[in-house]
Design a protein around this motif. Structure first.
Motif, PDB file in Angstrom:
ATOM      1  N   SER A 125       0.829  -1.200   0.000  1.00  0.00           N
ATOM      2  CA  SER A 125       0.000   0.000   0.000  1.00  0.00           C
ATOM      3  C   SER A 125       0.868   1.256   0.000  1.00  0.00           C
ATOM      4  O   SER A 125       0.608   2.214  -0.739  1.00  0.00           O
ATOM      5  N   TRP A 128       3.191   1.262  -3.463  1.00  0.00           N
ATOM      6  CA  TRP A 128       2.435   1.534  -4.689  1.00  0.00           C
ATOM      7  C   TRP A 128       1.480   2.718  -4.546  1.00  0.00           C
ATOM      8  O   TRP A 128       0.803   3.068  -5.508  1.00  0.00           O
ATOM      9  N   ASN A 129       1.411   3.287  -3.326  1.00  0.00           N
ATOM     10  CA  ASN A 129       0.465   4.381  -3.073  1.00  0.00           C
ATOM     11  C   ASN A 129      -0.952   3.958  -3.476  1.00  0.00           C
ATOM     12  O   ASN A 129      -1.669   4.681  -4.195  1.00  0.00           O
ATOM     13  N   THR A 130      -1.320   2.767  -3.014  1.00  0.00           N
ATOM     14  CA  THR A 130      -2.607   2.167  -3.361  1.00  0.00           C
ATOM     15  C   THR A 130      -3.338   1.784  -2.082  1.00  0.00           C
ATOM     16  O   THR A 130      -2.739   1.174  -1.191  1.00  0.00           O
ATOM     17  N   ALA A 134      -8.127  -1.553  -2.331  1.00  0.00           N
ATOM     18  CA  ALA A 134      -7.934  -1.824  -3.752  1.00  0.00           C
ATOM     19  C   ALA A 134      -7.075  -3.066  -3.966  1.00  0.00           C
ATOM     20  O   ALA A 134      -7.330  -3.860  -4.880  1.00  0.00           O
ATOM     21  N   LEU A 135      -6.055  -3.234  -3.134  1.00  0.00           N
ATOM     22  CA  LEU A 135      -5.222  -4.436  -3.242  1.00  0.00           C
ATOM     23  C   LEU A 135      -6.055  -5.690  -3.021  1.00  0.00           C
ATOM     24  O   LEU A 135      -5.834  -6.720  -3.676  1.00  0.00           O
ATOM     25  N   ASP A 138      -7.647  -7.073  -6.045  1.00  0.00           N
ATOM     26  CA  ASP A 138      -6.735  -7.494  -7.117  1.00  0.00           C
ATOM     27  C   ASP A 138      -6.437  -8.984  -6.946  1.00  0.00           C
ATOM     28  O   ASP A 138      -5.598  -9.380  -6.126  1.00  0.00           O
TER      29      ASP A 138
END
Length: 259
Positions: A125, A128-130, A134-135, A138
């Motif tokens: 997180s 990837w600045n995510t 959201a991960l 995936d």
């Protein structure tokens, strides 16, 4: 040279060789399962043996593309030209021990699966600045980095890169449990100082005197706990493997205490 003098010289050479062999550190294959304190252990071993004799350690990583471990398959391909080392470390599977041309003593750490997975989510997180949410949507990320990941590493058969293990099923779990019992050292991240002491007993090192903890992405230990219900169903085999690892470690620690 007289026969007696020749015999004396040969005997002295033999004794010196045996002393050198006794003092020579064992070569260790460190199976670095991500988010199990492997970076801390690697740096402690760099302190123990010297920065150049842990490959690839910090000295080498700053010279490697991206500053990351090469794949296990790349290390095997280039094995003849690897730098001299006492420790070979990487994010390879435990099957690497069967594939290297040289014999190594084998070592790894396992971590409670939910805690390892949350730490992994935290790292990606940030990197990837995510958002973690959201991960978790995936499917490829979950398959490659979360779902029964430790079982994937220990249960691999004939392949040294984790992504080469396409399916993690009960057969892979059975191999992982068998492999766990044959490794020369299995530590527990949750019992890091105690594990380092057992490591010292096994490999005649002194790392328990210089313990360090680095790259901690959940410093309080409870961050991201709201995602536990989402990941727990993905970790059933890892949970069984970890339970065996705890029992194995306890048995080894009891034997060491009785010695």
């Amino acid at each position: 040279m007289s026969r007696l003098k020749r015999w004396t010289n040969n005997t002295l050479n033999f004794i010196e060789d045996r002393i050198a062999t006794t003092r020579r550190p064992e070569r260790i294959l460190l199976i670095h399962i991500a988010k199990t304190a492997g970076t801390s252990l690697r740096r402690m071993l760099q302190d123990e043996y010297g920065p150049r004799l842990v490959y690839p350690g910090d000295f080498h990583l700053q010279r490697l593309p991206g500053g990351v471990y090469p794949l296990g398959s790349e290390m095997l391909r280039d094995f003849a030209t690897l730098p001299p080392h006492n420790v070979l470390v990487g994010h390879f599977t435990a099957a690497m021990a069967d594939l290297t041309p040289r014999r190594y003593q084998t070592a790894t750490f396992l971590r409670e699966p939910i805690q390892r997975s949350l730490s992994m989510l935290g790292q990606f997180s940030r990197t990837w600045n995510t958002p973690v949410s959201a991960l978790l949507e995936d499917a490829r990320f979950l398959a490659d980095n979360i779902a029964d990941f430790q079982t994937r590493i220990l249960g691999a058969d004939g392949v040294c890169d984790p992504h080469q293990v396409e399916v993690v099923d009960d057969a892979v779990l059975a191999r992982a449990m068998q492999r766990l019992e044959t490794l020369d050292f299995v530590g527990l991240t949750e019992r890091f100082p105690e594990s380092c002491a057992v490591f010292d007993d096994r490999f005649r090192t002194g790392i328990s005197k210089s313990i360090r903890r680095e790259v901690v992405f959940r410093p309080e230990g409870h961050e991201l706990s709201e995602f536990i219900p989402r990941i727990a169903p993905l970790l059933e085999r890892d949970r069984k493997l970890y339970e065996q690892a705890v029992a194995h470690f306890d048995a080894v620690a009891r034997l060491d205490a009785a010695a």
